[in-house]
Design a protein around this motif. Structure first.
Motif, PDB file in Angstrom:
ATOM      1  N   PHE A 116       0.812  -1.211   0.000  1.00  0.00           N
ATOM      2  CA  PHE A 116       0.000   0.000   0.000  1.00  0.00           C
ATOM      3  C   PHE A 116       0.849   1.266   0.000  1.00  0.00           C
ATOM      4  N   LEU A 117       1.659   1.459   1.052  1.00  0.00           N
ATOM      5  CA  LEU A 117       2.367   2.722   1.192  1.00  0.00           C
ATOM      6  C   LEU A 117       3.432   2.932   0.125  1.00  0.00           C
ATOM      7  N   VAL A 120       1.640   4.798  -2.486  1.00  0.00           N
ATOM      8  CA  VAL A 120       1.331   6.146  -2.021  1.00  0.00           C
ATOM      9  C   VAL A 120       2.570   7.037  -2.118  1.00  0.00           C
ATOM     10  N   ASP A 123       3.660   7.594  -5.876  1.00  0.00           N
ATOM     11  CA  ASP A 123       2.722   8.494  -6.556  1.00  0.00           C
ATOM     12  C   ASP A 123       2.939   9.935  -6.101  1.00  0.00           C
ATOM     13  N   HIS A 140      -2.604   0.370 -10.374  1.00  0.00           N
ATOM     14  CA  HIS A 140      -2.244  -0.299  -9.129  1.00  0.00           C
ATOM     15  C   HIS A 140      -2.685  -1.763  -9.225  1.00  0.00           C
ATOM     16  N   ALA A 162      -6.947  -1.263   1.174  1.00  0.00           N
ATOM     17  CA  ALA A 162      -6.584   0.149   1.317  1.00  0.00           C
ATOM     18  C   ALA A 162      -6.076   0.702  -0.007  1.00  0.00           C
ATOM     19  N   LEU A 163      -5.304  -0.099  -0.741  1.00  0.00           N
ATOM     20  CA  LEU A 163      -4.794   0.331  -2.038  1.00  0.00           C
ATOM     21  C   LEU A 163      -5.934   0.614  -3.018  1.00  0.00           C
ATOM     22  N   ASN A 165      -9.036   1.517  -2.305  1.00  0.00           N
ATOM     23  CA  ASN A 165      -9.728   2.735  -1.885  1.00  0.00           C
ATOM     24  C   ASN A 165      -8.903   3.971  -2.233  1.00  0.00           C
ATOM     25  N   TYR A 166      -7.619   3.896  -1.974  1.00  0.00           N
ATOM     26  CA  TYR A 166      -6.706   4.998  -2.311  1.00  0.00           C
ATOM     27  C   TYR A 166      -6.698   5.266  -3.816  1.00  0.00           C
ATOM     28  N   SER A 167      -6.700   4.194  -4.605  1.00  0.00           N
ATOM     29  CA  SER A 167      -6.659   4.339  -6.062  1.00  0.00           C
ATOM     30  C   SER A 167      -7.867   5.117  -6.572  1.00  0.00           C
ATOM     31  N   GLY A 169      -9.605   7.321  -4.852  1.00  0.00           N
ATOM     32  CA  GLY A 169      -9.454   8.707  -4.434  1.00  0.00           C
ATOM     33  C   GLY A 169      -8.454   9.461  -5.281  1.00  0.00           C
ATOM     34  N   LEU A 170      -7.323   8.825  -5.603  1.00  0.00           N
ATOM     35  CA  LEU A 170      -6.321   9.467  -6.446  1.00  0.00           C
ATOM     36  C   LEU A 170      -6.866   9.713  -7.844  1.00  0.00           C
TER      37      LEU A 170
END
Length: 256
Positions: A116-117, A120, A123, A140, A162-163, A165-167, A169-170
């Motif tokens: 995940f991180l 982040v 990116d 991702h 988490a990845l 969900n983050y994807s 949002g990004l």
């Protein structure tokens, strides 16, 4: 006309600069090879070099789990490619445990860092230049095991969730700048690393041992199956796709 060519007869990714993390073997090496075949200039990374890094790709040794590793990759991008048009975050790993309580604290942190991180951090270092050039595509790599929430692998699937969900949002943040962000979710793919993990999992939980293929389409996936999906999402053929999650699993893990 080949899917790897555009209307002018050029290869589809000719002139494009690509970064692929975890590209020394398995799915990552398959993605690197497909991008090279399509004409891209490719830089790939791993913690150590491997004989399976495809010929023609540039390689940098880096540990994506650390902020220093991410900074080293960003510097290698500037020195080797000068800039980027596409990024594929493929690096990922974890090992199964007998129960959630048996997962050590350090492995929870390690799973978050690599699965995940790492994406982040990279990116944050690399996407601003894509925003400035008002073009780019990021993919991702997640896992079809996320909705299964298997206790033995919860540190891994929680990080991949988490990845995802983050994807999304990004993707929403970068869309106005013309930068697309999508996720590819592989199912059961035949790779040396994947087979080793499945053997470990079967030792902990014999119900994971299957007779024949459990995949509805009748076969397990190959790295090329995932690479084809990744290249589609990176290409201009997917120019109206962002924030999506393309599940490539032969129908094994239906999502409602």
């Amino acid at each position: 006309m080949s899917a790897l060519e555009n209307g002018s007869g050029k290869r589809e990714f000719e002139g494009k600069r690509a970064l692929v993390t975890g590209g020394s073997r398995g799915i990552g090496a398959g993605i690197v090879r497909a991008l090279l075949d399509a004409g891209a200039e490719v830089l790939t990374t791993a913690r150590s070099a491997s004989a399976t890094v495809p010929d023609g790709a540039s390689f940098v040794t880096a540990d994506v789990r650390t902020p220093a590793g991410a900074r080293g990759i960003a510097e290698a991008v500037r020195e080797t490619l000068g800039g980027l048009d596409v990024i594929v975050h493929n690096a990922g790993a974890a090992r199964p445990h007998a129960s959630i309580a048996a997962i050590p604290d350090e492995e929870w942190q390690d799973a978050l860092d690599i699965n995940f991180l790492a994406a982040v951090r990279l990116d944050a270092l690399l996407a601003p230049a894509m925003r400035e050039q008002r073009s780019g595509a990021i993919v991702h790599i997640s896992s079809a095991a996320v909705p299964a929430v298997a206790p033995q692998f919860l540190h891994y699937t929680a990080a991949k969730a988490a990845l995802e969900n983050y994807s999304r949002g990004l993707a929403a943040e970068l869309a106005p700048a013309g930068v697309r962000v999508n996720t590819v979710t592989p199912g059961r793919v035949v790779t040396p690393g994947g087979e080793a993990v499945r053997e470990q999992w079967a030792q902990l939980d014999p119900t994971q041992v299957h007779s024949g293929s459990p995949v509805p389409l009748g076969r397990e996936g190959q790295p090329a199956d995932i690479a084809d999906a990744v290249l589609f999402l990176l290409s201009d053929r997917a120019s109206w796709l962002t924030g999506s999650n393309l599940v490539v699993d032969g129908g094994e893990f239906p999502r409602g």
